[in-house]
Design a protein around this motif. Structure first.
Motif, mmCIF file in Angstrom:
data_model
loop_
_atom_site.group_PDB
_atom_site.id
_atom_site.type_symbol
_atom_site.label_atom_id
_atom_site.label_comp_id
_atom_site.label_asym_id
_atom_site.label_seq_id
_atom_site.Cartn_x
_atom_site.Cartn_y
_atom_site.Cartn_z
ATOM 1 N N GLN A 94 0.746 -1.315 0.022
ATOM 2 C CA GLN A 94 0.245 0.158 0.060
ATOM 3 C C GLN A 94 0.866 1.374 -0.057
ATOM 4 N N PHE A 95 2.168 1.209 0.098
ATOM 5 C CA PHE A 95 2.871 2.481 0.306
ATOM 6 C C PHE A 95 2.942 3.256 -0.687
ATOM 7 N N LEU A 96 3.319 2.466 -1.917
ATOM 8 C CA LEU A 96 3.352 3.382 -3.132
ATOM 9 C C LEU A 96 2.080 4.047 -3.424
ATOM 10 N N LYS A 97 0.983 3.192 -3.457
ATOM 11 C CA LYS A 97 -0.261 3.867 -3.703
ATOM 12 C C LYS A 97 -0.616 4.889 -3.045
ATOM 13 N N ARG A 98 -0.378 4.917 -1.816
ATOM 14 C CA ARG A 98 -0.772 6.021 -0.794
ATOM 15 C C ARG A 98 0.359 7.319 -1.213
ATOM 16 N N ALA A 99 1.365 6.827 -1.353
ATOM 17 C CA ALA A 99 2.546 7.773 -1.849
ATOM 18 C C ALA A 99 2.224 8.607 -3.112
ATOM 19 N N ASP A 100 1.719 7.703 -4.053
ATOM 20 C CA ASP A 100 1.217 8.427 -5.298
ATOM 21 C C ASP A 100 0.020 9.307 -5.012
ATOM 22 N N GLN A 101 -0.910 9.160 -4.069
ATOM 23 C CA GLN A 101 -2.034 9.812 -4.042
ATOM 24 C C GLN A 101 -1.808 11.012 -3.111
ATOM 25 N N LEU A 102 -0.823 11.118 -2.126
ATOM 26 C CA LEU A 102 -0.157 12.210 -1.556
ATOM 27 C C LEU A 102 0.500 13.190 -2.439
ATOM 28 N N CYS A 103 1.292 12.617 -3.457
ATOM 29 C CA CYS A 103 1.833 13.514 -4.419
ATOM 30 C C CYS A 103 0.851 14.165 -5.292
ATOM 31 N N GLU A 104 -0.115 13.497 -5.592
ATOM 32 C CA GLU A 104 -1.103 14.081 -6.575
ATOM 33 C C GLU A 104 -2.006 15.038 -5.605
ATOM 34 N N HIS A 105 -2.123 15.073 -4.430
ATOM 35 C CA HIS A 105 -2.921 15.770 -3.604
ATOM 36 C C HIS A 105 -1.972 17.137 -3.267
ATOM 37 N N TYR A 106 -0.698 17.012 -3.227
ATOM 38 C CA TYR A 106 0.134 18.227 -2.876
ATOM 39 C C TYR A 106 0.661 18.830 -4.234
ATOM 40 N N GLU A 107 0.360 18.143 -5.412
ATOM 41 C CA GLU A 107 0.600 18.752 -6.663
ATOM 42 C C GLU A 107 -0.688 19.833 -6.897
ATOM 43 N N LEU A 108 -1.906 19.109 -6.762
ATOM 44 C CA LEU A 108 -2.960 19.836 -6.705
ATOM 45 C C LEU A 108 -2.978 21.191 -5.803
ATOM 46 N N CYS A 109 -2.595 20.819 -4.481
ATOM 47 C CA CYS A 109 -2.573 22.091 -3.445
ATOM 48 C C CYS A 109 -1.648 23.153 -4.069
ATOM 49 N N LEU A 110 -0.460 22.864 -4.670
ATOM 50 C CA LEU A 110 0.213 23.745 -5.399
ATOM 51 C C LEU A 110 -0.122 24.698 -6.320
ATOM 52 N N ALA A 111 -0.966 23.623 -6.925
ATOM 53 C CA ALA A 111 -1.548 24.379 -8.285
ATOM 54 C C ALA A 111 -2.506 25.422 -7.862
ATOM 55 N N LEU A 112 -3.252 24.980 -6.862
ATOM 56 C CA LEU A 112 -4.324 26.100 -6.306
ATOM 57 C C LEU A 112 -3.686 27.320 -5.728
ATOM 58 N N LEU A 113 -2.556 27.076 -5.024
ATOM 59 C CA LEU A 113 -2.014 28.031 -4.386
ATOM 60 C C LEU A 113 -1.391 29.118 -5.347
ATOM 61 N N ARG A 114 -0.909 28.466 -6.536
ATOM 62 C CA ARG A 114 -0.142 29.537 -7.547
ATOM 63 C C ARG A 114 -1.364 30.036 -8.192
ATOM 64 N N GLU A 115 -2.596 29.725 -8.299
ATOM 65 C CA GLU A 115 -3.697 30.432 -8.796
ATOM 66 C C GLU A 115 -4.181 31.762 -8.001
ATOM 67 N N ASP A 116 -3.855 31.599 -6.613
ATOM 68 C CA ASP A 116 -4.503 32.566 -5.830
ATOM 69 C C ASP A 116 -3.839 33.764 -5.920
ATOM 70 N N LYS A 117 -4.547 34.892 -5.731
ATOM 71 C CA LYS A 117 -4.147 36.278 -5.908
ATOM 72 C C LYS A 117 -4.346 36.716 -4.515
ATOM 73 N N GLY A 118 -3.278 37.279 -3.654
ATOM 74 C CA GLY A 118 -3.409 37.457 -2.357
ATOM 75 C C GLY A 118 -3.663 36.356 -1.584
ATOM 76 N N ASN A 119 -4.541 36.256 -0.546
ATOM 77 C CA ASN A 119 -4.768 35.220 0.300
ATOM 78 C C ASN A 119 -6.083 34.470 -0.274
ATOM 79 N N GLY A 120 -5.608 33.314 -0.812
ATOM 80 C CA GLY A 120 -7.021 32.582 -1.411
ATOM 81 C C GLY A 120 -7.634 32.123 -0.390
ATOM 82 N N ARG A 121 -7.209 31.643 0.782
ATOM 83 C CA ARG A 121 -8.156 31.063 1.728
ATOM 84 C C ARG A 121 -9.127 31.949 2.396
ATOM 85 N N ALA A 122 -8.390 33.415 2.446
ATOM 86 C CA ALA A 122 -9.413 34.296 3.164
ATOM 87 C C ALA A 122 -10.405 34.752 2.210
ATOM 88 N N LEU A 123 -10.205 34.769 0.767
ATOM 89 C CA LEU A 123 -11.212 35.081 -0.024
ATOM 90 C C LEU A 123 -12.124 33.887 -0.065
#
Length: 253
Positions: A141-170
């Protein structure tokens, strides 16, 4: 410590506890959602716990959707998110190498696994929590879960790059508007008086919610953006749909 203003809803719970340093993440998340709900109910004068589902509160505080390091000012958290992604990608590579040599060179394989553990020890929460769970996974299960985490943080990074100012606050400002529109008849008002003090139900409500969440930003900017937010925008409509599902109580005045 709590930010000023949040003590009146619950004492002794740090709103960053789910993200950094809680011994019991699930318990602290529950307490945080309960505390946000108390704040919402104080302003809207009606029950908003959705029978224990905490739908409204979860729209405002969600460590999965708003996962990292974006509480203050223009701090997007891109740098830390990149580092977390780098650690999980590195762990995935090291694990594959360890599996290849574990029969022929078991000591070297063990050293690679220890290197993974050392890299995980550098992570902050919630990434450290995910890492701890990953270390307890079976090899299959290690590699499967690691793949999921990498995909998750790639998505997080993409969202953060799109934000202007503080995206969470908006997002919080827009979703609070949706909560108000579903659960009350209050207008979405924003302003300041001649002394620079906050005026308007929505604006004061947002200031209080930011305080509870530990978001330190210029409320006025995000309140104005949320006030002008298009009512047919996908996220806004989805929030209102979620909040309205199976809702039987009438909005309060």
């Amino acid at each position: 410590m709590w930010p000023d203003g949040a003590e009146k809803y619950r004492r002794g719970l740090d709103p960053t506890a789910v993200t950094y340093g809680s011994d019991s993440v699930d318990f602290n998340l529950h307490c945080m959602l309960d505390t946000i709900t108390r704040c919402l109910e104080c302003w809207l004068l009606g029950p908003l716990d959705y029978g224990g589902e905490y739908r409204a509160a979860a729209l405002l505080f969600n460590p999965i959707e708003d996962p990292l390091f974006s509480n203050t000012g223009r701090c997007h958290g891109k740098g830390e998110t990149k580092r977390v992604l780098h650690v999980f990608e590195g762990a995935r590579r090291l694990f594959k190498r360890a599996k290849k040599i574990e029969q022929s060179k078991p000591e070297d394989a063990q050293r690679l696994r220890e290197e993974i553990a050392r890299s995980f020890a550098t992570l902050q929460r919630p990434a450290s929590i995910y890492a701890a769970k990953l270390m307890n996974e079976s090899d299959n299960q290690f590699l499967k879960r690691a793949d999921q985490l990498c995909e998750h943080y790639e998505l997080c990074l993409a969202l953060l790059r799109e934000d202007k100012g503080n995206g969470r606050a908006l997002r919080v400002a827009v979703r609070l508007r949706a909560i108000i529109e579903v659960h009350s008849k209050h207008e979405i008002t924003v302003g300041t008086n001649g002394k620079g003090l906050v005026e308007g139900f929505y604006a004061n409500f947002l200031v209080d919610v930011y305080s509870v969440l530990g978001i330190d930003v210029d409320y006025y900017r995000y309140a104005c953006e949320a006030q002008k937010w298009p009512t047919d925008e996908k996220m806004f409509l989805e929030c209102k749909r979620l909040l309205s599902a199976n809702l039987t109580s009438n909005p309060v005045d």
